[in-house]
Design a protein around this motif. Sequence first.
Motif, PDB file in Angstrom:
ATOM      1  N   GLN A   9      -3.602   4.144   3.943  1.00 23.89           N
ATOM      2  CA  GLN A   9      -2.378   3.389   4.215  1.00 23.89           C
ATOM      3  C   GLN A   9      -1.719   3.845   5.502  1.00 23.89           C
ATOM      4  N   VAL A  10      -0.999   2.908   6.090  1.00 22.44           N
ATOM      5  CA  VAL A  10      -0.280   3.138   7.330  1.00 22.44           C
ATOM      6  C   VAL A  10       0.892   2.166   7.328  1.00 22.44           C
ATOM      7  N   PRO A  11       2.024   2.530   7.908  1.00 18.09           N
ATOM      8  CA  PRO A  11       3.139   1.575   7.971  1.00 18.09           C
ATOM      9  C   PRO A  11       2.707   0.281   8.674  1.00 18.09           C
ATOM     10  N   LEU A  12       3.255  -0.825   8.227  1.00 11.94           N
ATOM     11  CA  LEU A  12       2.868  -2.136   8.732  1.00 11.94           C
ATOM     12  C   LEU A  12       2.948  -2.225  10.248  1.00 11.94           C
ATOM     13  N   GLU A  13       4.028  -1.755  10.846  1.00  8.73           N
ATOM     14  CA  GLU A  13       4.171  -1.864  12.301  1.00  8.73           C
ATOM     15  C   GLU A  13       3.096  -1.064  13.033  1.00  8.73           C
ATOM     16  N   VAL A  14       2.745   0.086  12.505  1.00  2.00           N
ATOM     17  CA  VAL A  14       1.680   0.892  13.119  1.00  2.00           C
ATOM     18  C   VAL A  14       0.352   0.152  13.001  1.00  2.00           C
ATOM     19  N   GLN A  15       0.105  -0.432  11.837  1.00  2.11           N
ATOM     20  CA  GLN A  15      -1.119  -1.194  11.619  1.00  2.11           C
ATOM     21  C   GLN A  15      -1.212  -2.353  12.618  1.00  2.11           C
ATOM     22  N   LYS A  70      -3.854 -12.307   4.415  1.00  5.96           N
ATOM     23  CA  LYS A  70      -5.002 -12.793   3.634  1.00  5.96           C
ATOM     24  C   LYS A  70      -5.565 -11.704   2.718  1.00  5.96           C
ATOM     25  N   GLN A  71      -5.091 -10.485   2.901  1.00  6.44           N
ATOM     26  CA  GLN A  71      -5.572  -9.360   2.109  1.00  6.44           C
ATOM     27  C   GLN A  71      -4.612  -9.061   0.965  1.00  6.44           C
ATOM     28  N   MET A  72      -5.119  -8.307  -0.003  1.00  9.81           N
ATOM     29  CA  MET A  72      -4.254  -7.818  -1.066  1.00  9.81           C
ATOM     30  C   MET A  72      -3.213  -6.892  -0.439  1.00  9.81           C
ATOM     31  N   PRO A  73      -1.943  -7.027  -0.830  1.00 12.41           N
ATOM     32  CA  PRO A  73      -0.913  -6.130  -0.287  1.00 12.41           C
ATOM     33  C   PRO A  73      -1.240  -4.662  -0.595  1.00 12.41           C
ATOM     34  N   THR A  74      -0.940  -3.800   0.359  1.00 15.66           N
ATOM     35  CA  THR A  74      -1.208  -2.375   0.182  1.00 15.66           C
ATOM     36  C   THR A  74      -0.562  -1.839  -1.088  1.00 15.66           C
ATOM     37  N   GLU A  75       0.643  -2.303  -1.398  1.00 21.21           N
ATOM     38  CA  GLU A  75       1.325  -1.838  -2.615  1.00 21.21           C
ATOM     39  C   GLU A  75       0.476  -2.115  -3.852  1.00 21.21           C
ATOM     40  N   ASN A  76      -0.211  -3.260  -3.871  1.00 27.72           N
ATOM     41  CA  ASN A  76      -1.081  -3.578  -5.003  1.00 27.72           C
ATOM     42  C   ASN A  76      -2.332  -2.709  -4.995  1.00 27.72           C
ATOM     43  N   LYS A  77      -2.878  -2.470  -3.797  1.00 29.08           N
ATOM     44  CA  LYS A  77      -4.071  -1.626  -3.688  1.00 29.08           C
ATOM     45  C   LYS A  77      -3.793  -0.226  -4.225  1.00 29.08           C
ATOM     46  N   LEU A  78      -2.583   0.252  -3.985  1.00 27.09           N
ATOM     47  CA  LEU A  78      -2.233   1.604  -4.435  1.00 27.09           C
ATOM     48  C   LEU A  78      -2.298   1.725  -5.954  1.00 27.09           C
ATOM     49  N   ASN A  79      -2.121   0.624  -6.674  1.00 24.77           N
ATOM     50  CA  ASN A  79      -2.227   0.650  -8.138  1.00 24.77           C
ATOM     51  C   ASN A  79      -3.634   1.007  -8.604  1.00 24.77           C
ATOM     52  N   TYR A  80      -4.623   0.747  -7.768  1.00 28.39           N
ATOM     53  CA  TYR A  80      -6.022   1.012  -8.118  1.00 28.39           C
ATOM     54  C   TYR A  80      -6.541   2.306  -7.508  1.00 28.39           C
ATOM     55  N   ALA A  81      -5.767   2.916  -6.646  1.00 27.58           N
ATOM     56  CA  ALA A  81      -6.249   4.048  -5.854  1.00 27.58           C
ATOM     57  C   ALA A  81      -6.385   5.326  -6.661  1.00 27.58           C
ATOM     58  N   ASP A  82      -7.508   5.979  -6.460  1.00 28.03           N
ATOM     59  CA  ASP A  82      -7.709   7.323  -6.980  1.00 28.03           C
ATOM     60  C   ASP A  82      -7.354   8.342  -5.902  1.00 28.03           C
ATOM     61  N   VAL A  83      -7.542   7.938  -4.641  1.00 26.41           N
ATOM     62  CA  VAL A  83      -7.241   8.786  -3.491  1.00 26.41           C
ATOM     63  C   VAL A  83      -6.477   7.929  -2.485  1.00 26.41           C
ATOM     64  N   VAL A  84      -5.387   8.479  -1.952  1.00 23.14           N
ATOM     65  CA  VAL A  84      -4.621   7.783  -0.924  1.00 23.14           C
ATOM     66  C   VAL A  84      -4.603   8.660   0.325  1.00 23.14           C
ATOM     67  N   ILE A  85      -5.028   8.065   1.426  1.00 21.57           N
ATOM     68  CA  ILE A  85      -5.032   8.750   2.707  1.00 21.57           C
ATOM     69  C   ILE A  85      -3.927   8.149   3.562  1.00 21.57           C
ATOM     70  N   ASP A  86      -3.029   8.998   4.068  1.00 16.08           N
ATOM     71  CA  ASP A  86      -1.947   8.554   4.944  1.00 16.08           C
ATOM     72  C   ASP A  86      -2.456   8.618   6.376  1.00 16.08           C
ATOM     73  N   ASN A  87      -2.636   7.457   6.982  1.00 15.16           N
ATOM     74  CA  ASN A  87      -3.199   7.376   8.321  1.00 15.16           C
ATOM     75  C   ASN A  87      -2.128   7.128   9.382  1.00 15.16           C
ATOM     76  N   SER A  88      -0.905   7.561   9.112  1.00 14.76           N
ATOM     77  CA  SER A  88       0.190   7.294  10.043  1.00 14.76           C
ATOM     78  C   SER A  88       0.418   8.418  11.047  1.00 14.76           C
ATOM     79  N   ARG A  89      -0.271   9.529  10.838  1.00 15.65           N
ATOM     80  CA  ARG A  89      -0.085  10.652  11.752  1.00 15.65           C
ATOM     81  C   ARG A  89      -1.298  10.801  12.667  1.00 15.65           C
ATOM     82  N   SER A  90      -1.607  11.990  13.060  1.00 11.75           N
ATOM     83  CA  SER A  90      -2.689  12.230  14.025  1.00 11.75           C
ATOM     84  C   SER A  90      -4.057  12.045  13.379  1.00 11.75           C
ATOM     85  N   PRO A  91      -5.071  11.780  14.218  1.00 12.67           N
ATOM     86  CA  PRO A  91      -6.434  11.717  13.688  1.00 12.67           C
ATOM     87  C   PRO A  91      -6.848  13.018  13.001  1.00 12.67           C
ATOM     88  N   GLU A  92      -6.370  14.135  13.517  1.00 12.06           N
ATOM     89  CA  GLU A  92      -6.706  15.432  12.911  1.00 12.06           C
ATOM     90  C   GLU A  92      -6.135  15.528  11.497  1.00 12.06           C
TER      91      GLU A  92
END
Length: 85
Positions: free
Chosen positions: A12-18, A39-61
Amino acid sequence: WQLRVEAVWVVQVPLEVQIERVMARNGFTREQVLERIHKQMPTENKLNYADVVIDNSRSPEDTKRQVREALMQIPGFVFPGGCND
């Protein structure tokens, strides 16, 4: 598909960053990006199915660190070639 896999990972990443990243990477207009996102499932809905959530809003590292930590939680997982970075 969540019933056909062992785990669901959501990045996940904030909408504006995406929007900014896709525009820069693909040369799309804001409207084109939003059309694709809607056209995609909203991220909020995807999070309901997630076993792992990666926050991609910061650095690649930081994203790599999160992925490594999540992979290390998988029993028996071995990094290819013994590479731990």
